[in-house]
Each structure stands twice: as structure tokens, then as C-alpha cells.
Design a protein around this motif. Structure first.
Motif, mmCIF file in Angstrom:
data_model
loop_
_atom_site.group_PDB
_atom_site.id
_atom_site.type_symbol
_atom_site.label_atom_id
_atom_site.label_comp_id
_atom_site.label_asym_id
_atom_site.label_seq_id
_atom_site.Cartn_x
_atom_site.Cartn_y
_atom_site.Cartn_z
ATOM 1 N N PHE A 68 0.823 -1.207 0.000
ATOM 2 C CA PHE A 68 0.000 0.000 0.000
ATOM 3 C C PHE A 68 0.860 1.262 0.000
ATOM 4 O O PHE A 68 0.574 2.224 -0.716
ATOM 5 N N LEU A 69 1.896 1.271 0.822
ATOM 6 C CA LEU A 69 2.714 2.468 0.960
ATOM 7 C C LEU A 69 3.396 2.865 -0.343
ATOM 8 O O LEU A 69 3.717 4.041 -0.552
ATOM 9 N N ARG A 70 3.607 1.920 -1.214
ATOM 10 C CA ARG A 70 4.254 2.226 -2.483
ATOM 11 C C ARG A 70 3.349 3.017 -3.428
ATOM 12 O O ARG A 70 3.840 3.747 -4.288
ATOM 13 N N LYS A 71 2.018 2.886 -3.263
ATOM 14 C CA LYS A 71 1.110 3.483 -4.239
ATOM 15 C C LYS A 71 -0.010 4.321 -3.628
ATOM 16 O O LYS A 71 -0.574 5.171 -4.306
ATOM 17 N N ALA A 72 -0.369 4.068 -2.368
ATOM 18 C CA ALA A 72 -1.506 4.777 -1.772
ATOM 19 C C ALA A 72 -1.040 5.986 -0.973
ATOM 20 O O ALA A 72 0.017 5.945 -0.334
ATOM 21 N N PRO A 73 -1.815 7.108 -0.998
ATOM 22 C CA PRO A 73 -1.453 8.296 -0.221
ATOM 23 C C PRO A 73 -1.738 8.091 1.253
ATOM 24 O O PRO A 73 -2.869 7.817 1.648
ATOM 25 N N VAL A 74 -0.717 8.206 2.084
ATOM 26 C CA VAL A 74 -0.874 7.962 3.516
ATOM 27 C C VAL A 74 -0.119 9.024 4.303
ATOM 28 O O VAL A 74 1.008 9.384 3.940
ATOM 29 N N ALA A 233 -6.849 -4.463 -4.229
ATOM 30 C CA ALA A 233 -7.562 -3.308 -3.666
ATOM 31 C C ALA A 233 -7.172 -2.033 -4.386
ATOM 32 O O ALA A 233 -8.007 -1.161 -4.639
ATOM 33 N N LEU A 234 -5.895 -1.914 -4.711
ATOM 34 C CA LEU A 234 -5.417 -0.715 -5.391
ATOM 35 C C LEU A 234 -5.889 -0.648 -6.835
ATOM 36 O O LEU A 234 -6.170 0.430 -7.361
ATOM 37 N N SER A 235 -6.010 -1.790 -7.488
ATOM 38 C CA SER A 235 -6.331 -1.799 -8.918
ATOM 39 C C SER A 235 -7.815 -1.957 -9.217
ATOM 40 O O SER A 235 -8.310 -1.417 -10.203
#
Length: 263
Positions: A68-74, A233-235
Motif C-alpha cells: 500500500f505504501l508504495r502506491k496509496a497516499p498515507v 484493492a489498489l487496482s
């Protein structure tokens, strides 16, 4: 390694993979993993089941968090602060969990399962609608404090004490308190969940209630499921998981209810 059949081991590994997948997409992989361990290890003390569950779950949750950390804004800083409070809460909960028996645990899990199922059924949009990226909006100090104390401390304590549904509860609470969209809340929840798992696992390990060999085998499958679930989830979003989650929840409620009735 406890004395279990090869069939039981295979089923536990498959449950670990499915739990990792569900946990990464919508949270709540413990809803599958912990009951599966209770059913597969009926003669193992509840404290050892809980400890083994944490040793497995932390691996998959960590893999999902990295994905998640590679692609999602956190907001990593905020997530870490919530996570540190959650770690303290989970260690406290795990300390009290040592005296819990399976007979007490089963009805509690059933209530949690039914509560989550009711929420998912009454909220058809859960896991399907994104409110937008919540990382670029300022958050009131009161909301941050609430997130740290109640979400971190409260849900962290619950995770150490029982555990099932923690990921789902974190997503719901973070969305409600911080007004995050689902993907951002899921990514943030994974960071917090790693902390809760670490705190609880540290206490269970100190108490000697972890079946390390079994956990190591199951953790490989949980990690694979968690990383696959995070990518999905990301895609694709998580709406398609609702039917699977509800099916799993009601199946486990039926089985646990049957076991409790005949206990």
C-alpha cells in the motif's frame, strides 16, 4: 508443531492465505484466521491460539502495508502515532487474554462476526465508494487526538484481547474520525495493524503462548494472500469482496454456533 493431520494443516494454510487477502482488501482477516485456528486446534489452549494467530497475521499485514505504501497516499507520521498508541493498547489486551478460555472466546467472536455482517449488509456502499484523497486536507487537532486515543488505544486493546475484525474496525473508525477515503483508510489501517500485532505478539511471546513452527508455515501463505489482496484493492477496489466476506462470516457463525451448542 502441534499434533495435527496433514489435511488440517493444508486447510489452515489456505485459511491463512484467504485471511491475508481479505485483510488487505477490506480488513478483518482475523474473522477467518482466528476461528479457523480454533476449529483446527480444538484441544489447544485459547492463549496459544491467540498467540499463533498474531504471529501469522503480522507477516501478512506487514506485506500488505508495504504494498500500500508504495502506491496509496498515507499520512505516515499520523499513522505511526496512532500505531504506537495501538501497540501499547494491544500489549495490555494481550496481557489479559492469557486467562481467556475457548468457551468464553467463541460466543464473543460470534457476536463480533454478526455485528460486522450486519454493518456490511446495511451499508451496500461499504468498500465500493471512495470519497476522494483525504491526505491533502487539514485535520482538526481534536480529530487527531480522538484517532490516537480511541482508535489507537481502544481498538489496539481489543486486538490484543480478541482480535477478529480489527482491520475492518480500523478502516471504519479512521474513515469516520479522519474523513479518509476507503483506500487511504485501508492503507493507514495496515500501518496501525502492524503495530497492534507487534504489541500483542511481543506479550504472547513473553508468555510462551506462540506455536512458532505452525505460525511460520501459515505465515508464508498469509503473506502471499496479503500482498495479492493489497494489489487487487489498489487496482480494482473492494466491492467484489463483500459477497465473499459475508459468505465466510455466516459460515463461521454457523460452525461456531454449532460447536458452542454441543460444547
Amino acid at each position: 508443531m502441534p499434533d495435527i493431520t496433514l489435511t488440517t494443516l493444508i486447510l489452515l494454510c489456505l485459511a491463512a492465505a484467504a485471511a491475508g487477502w481479505i485483510d488487505a482488501v477490506v480488513g478483518g482477516g482475523g474473522l477467518l484466521l482466528l476461528p479457523a485456528l480454533l476449529l483446527g486446534l480444538p484441544h489447544v489452549p485459547a492463549a496459544q491460539v491467540l498467540g499463533t494467530n498474531k504471529a501469522v497475521a503480522i507477516v501478512g499485514t506487514s506485506g500488505a502495508a508495504v504494498t500500500f505504501l508504495r502506491k496509496a497516499p498515507v499520512r505516515v507520521g499520523l499513522a505511526v502515532r496512532i500505531g504506537l498508541m495501538a501497540l501499547a493498547g494491544s500489549m495490555t489486551g494481550a496481557f489479559f487474554a492469557a486467562g481467556i478460555s475457548s468457551e468464553v472466546l467463541r460466543p464473543v467472536i460470534m457476536v463480533v462476526l454478526l455485528g460486522v455482517a450486519a454493518f456490511v449488509m446495511l451499508r451496500p456502499s461499504f468498500g465500493t465508494a471512495a470519497a476522494g484523497d483525504g491526505t491533502d486536507r487539514p485535520v482538526a487537532r481534536a480529530r487527531i487526538i480522538t484517532a490516537i486515543v480511541l482508535v489507537g488505544g481502544g481498538i489496539g486493546f481489543y486486538d490484543g484481547l480478541f482480535g477478529p475484525g480489527t482491520g475492518t474496525f480500523l478502516v471504519l473508525a479512521l474513515t469516520a474520525v479522519l474523513h479518509l477515503d476507503l483506500v487511504t483508510a485501508s492503507a493507514t489501517a495496515k500501518i496501525v495493524n502492524v503495530c497492534t500485532n507487534a504489541g500483542a505478539l511481543a506479550m504472547f511471546a513473553y508468555q510462551g503462548t506462540v506455536l512458532w513452527q505452525l505460525a511460520a508455515v501459515m505465515a508464508v501463505f498469509n503473506l502471499a494472500g496479503g500482498m495479492i489482496g493489497a494489489r487487487m484493492a489498489l487496482s480494482r477496489g473492494s466491492g467484489f469482496v463483500r459477497a465473499v466476506l459475508l459468505t465466510v462470516v455466516f459460515s463461521l457463525v454457523a460452525k461456531l454456533g454449532f460447536d458452542q451448542w454441543n460444547a
